[in-house]
Scaffold this active site. Structure first.
Site, PDB file in Angstrom:
ATOM      1  N   LYS A  22      29.374  48.298  34.361  1.00  0.00           N
ATOM      2  CA  LYS A  22      30.594  49.099  34.327  1.00  0.00           C
ATOM      3  C   LYS A  22      31.171  49.163  32.905  1.00  0.00           C
ATOM      4  O   LYS A  22      31.520  50.237  32.419  1.00  0.00           O
ATOM      5  CB  LYS A  22      31.602  48.440  35.290  1.00  0.00           C
ATOM      6  CG  LYS A  22      32.868  49.178  35.514  1.00  0.00           C
ATOM      7  CD  LYS A  22      33.506  48.730  36.822  1.00  0.00           C
ATOM      8  CE  LYS A  22      34.294  47.435  36.705  1.00  0.00           C
ATOM      9  NZ  LYS A  22      35.536  47.576  35.947  1.00  0.00           N
ATOM     10  N   ASP A 312      35.985  37.861  34.854  1.00  0.00           N
ATOM     11  CA  ASP A 312      35.791  38.651  36.078  1.00  0.00           C
ATOM     12  C   ASP A 312      35.039  37.864  37.158  1.00  0.00           C
ATOM     13  O   ASP A 312      35.010  38.274  38.316  1.00  0.00           O
ATOM     14  CB  ASP A 312      35.029  39.945  35.762  1.00  0.00           C
ATOM     15  CG  ASP A 312      35.874  40.910  34.928  1.00  0.00           C
ATOM     16  OD1 ASP A 312      37.110  40.773  34.919  1.00  0.00           O
ATOM     17  OD2 ASP A 312      35.291  41.792  34.278  1.00  0.00           O
ATOM     18  N   LYS A 339      45.076  41.586  36.663  1.00  0.00           N
ATOM     19  CA  LYS A 339      43.881  42.406  36.902  1.00  0.00           C
ATOM     20  C   LYS A 339      44.203  43.418  38.014  1.00  0.00           C
ATOM     21  O   LYS A 339      45.371  43.684  38.288  1.00  0.00           O
ATOM     22  CB  LYS A 339      42.707  41.495  37.264  1.00  0.00           C
ATOM     23  CG  LYS A 339      42.288  40.566  36.137  1.00  0.00           C
ATOM     24  CD  LYS A 339      41.697  41.327  34.983  1.00  0.00           C
ATOM     25  CE  LYS A 339      41.312  40.414  33.841  1.00  0.00           C
ATOM     26  NZ  LYS A 339      40.889  41.171  32.654  1.00  0.00           N
TER      27      LYS A 339
END
Ligand code: S3P
Length: 429
Positions: A22, A312, A339
């Site tokens: 991504k 993440d 986030k």
């Protein structure tokens, strides 16, 4: 958004099909759009977030067509972007909003970046401050989106990152491409370095900080970008393969950029059986096949320096930690609160529902394991990573787990549930 219903499995076996990275996809699309020349983005993910970047670029007049061999982008150059007719919809994607703000600061027209409910709650002063220093007009609403920018005529700055953020670093470096003299970003803690790699920017150490500069001379040309498989998507399987007995998985062609693979280091230190083979280079990034087999894990204290490198993956690490013996402590991870959801709250509340022994800290969490989890109803908090993390937790819990709104996993990993089903070895009662 539909729910995910998860039942325990007797193991996971095979080679999951993973989406393209991504972070790299966003950057490849942006660099292709502002290139002088045409580009092909091979293995571009169908995930909602990178698709948001493509549609924002389309709104700015960049011709983009998806063909069999990848996404074809006709580079228009930074000066070729046109004033959009309507607000630029970044969907759920913070990377789209923050990186595009940098590009748009170099454009002499007004544009407004908007996002969904989650993105509309995420802090934007971190990009507005440096962009204003460069001379752009940036309007926010109480520090939050919409982000309205009137750019052009920027001046170079030297900027010390107040927060360890690759999105902020990349925003400034992209704005720097509109200025003839160098703009320099200093970071004291290394964050993911895809932008500097992809633009071919060197970093030098000055007073213990990494200094990276960009200027108009670094504007990219058209080229083919081959996007590696996403390490952050592989991460769910690295954890699942480690904690679900009788598992054996291979993650193929995964990006192993050292600024992204903190989870490998941490899981290995916890006793995980991980092998990295067939390392090869691909569009300036290294990729490899990663094997994982189930193994007994033990808890540990995650070092604060590694946090940006595993940011993440901390939610999935929490699930692994519930199955590890002893204590796992994560601190210095306050960024998790801003986030796609407040990820500290999301994992603590969800894992507590499943019976984990987890304590919340302002900047992290502490888990005592191993705990036999029990199925229950948990929430995705409309956050793709939380949806997938809680699905993996459901695979090791007794009985059924329902992840409310699990479908938001499509933001970064369409077909995630199907992959789990394909790899599942039936549980023998
Ligand atoms: C990203 C950087 C990180 C990360 C996000 C993607 C990027 O965010 O959490 O998922 O592509 O640059 P921050 O820059 O806010 O740390």
């Amino acid at each position: 958004m539909s729910d995910f219903v998860i039942t325990p499995v007797g193991g996971l076996a095979g080679a999951p099909s993973l989406p393209g990275d991504k972070s790299i996809a966003h950057r490849a699309a942006i660099l292709a759009a502002i290139a002088d020349g045409d580009s092909i983005l091979a293995n571009f993910p169908e995930s909602a977030d990178p698709q948001s970047t493509l549609s924002v670029l389309g709104q700015l007049g960049v011709p983009i067509v998806t063909e069999r061999d990848g996404v074809h982008v006709e580079g228009v150059g930074i000066d070729g972007l046109v004033k959009p007719e309507t607000p630029l919809d970044c969907g759920n994607s913070g990377t789209t909003m923050r990186l595009m703000a940098g590009v748009l600061s170099g454009c002499p027209f007004e544009s407004t970046l908007v996002g969904d409910e989650s993105l509309s709650q995420r802090p934007m002063n971190r990009i507005a401050d440096p962009l204003r220093k460069m001379g752009a007009r940036v309007d926010l609403v109480d520090g939050l989106p919409p982000v309205t920018i009137v750019g052009g005529n920027l001046k170079p700055i030297d900027y010390d990152l107040p927060v360890a953020s690759a999105q902020v670093k990349s925003c400034i470096l992209l704005a720097g491409l509109s200025v003839d003299e160098p703009t320099t970003v200093f970071e004291s803690i290394q964050t993911r370095d895809h932008t500097e790699r992809m633009l071919g920017l060197d970093s030098i150490l000055i007073g213990g900080k990494r200094a990276i500069s960009s200027s108009s001379g670094d504007r990219p040309g058209g080229r083919t970008w081959v996007i590696p498989k996403d390490f952050s998507a592989a991460a769910f399987f690295l954890a699942a393969g480690s904690i679900i007995p009788n598992s054996k998985l291979v993650l193929q062609g995964v990006g192993i950029n050292p600024t992204r693979t903190g989870l490998l280091t941490v899981l290995r230190a916890m006793g995980a059986e991980l092998t990295v083979i067939n390392e090869r280079s691909f569009s300036g990034e290294n990729i490899a096949d990663i094997g994982v087999e189930s193994a007994p894990l033990h808890g540990l204290a995650v070092s604060e320096e590694i946090v940006p490198n595993i940011i993440d993956e901390l939610p999935i690490l929490a699930v692994a930690a519930t199955q590890a013996s002893g204590t796992t402590i994560v601190r210095g991870a306050g960024e998790l609160r801003v986030k796609e959801s407040d990820r500290i709250h999301a994992i603590v509340s969800n894992l507590t529902i499943l019976g984990a022994d987890i304590t919340e800290h302002e900047d992290g969490f502490e888990i005592h394991g191993p705990t036999r989890l029990r199925g229950g109803h948990v929430d995705s908090f409309n956050d793709h990573r939380i949806a997938m993390v809680m699905s993996i937790a459901g695979l090791v819990a007794d009985g059924q787990t329902v992840v409310r709104g699990g479908e938001c996993a499509d933001v970064s990993f369409p077909g995630f549930l199907r992959e789990i089903e394909n790899l599942s070895v039936e549980k023998i009662a």
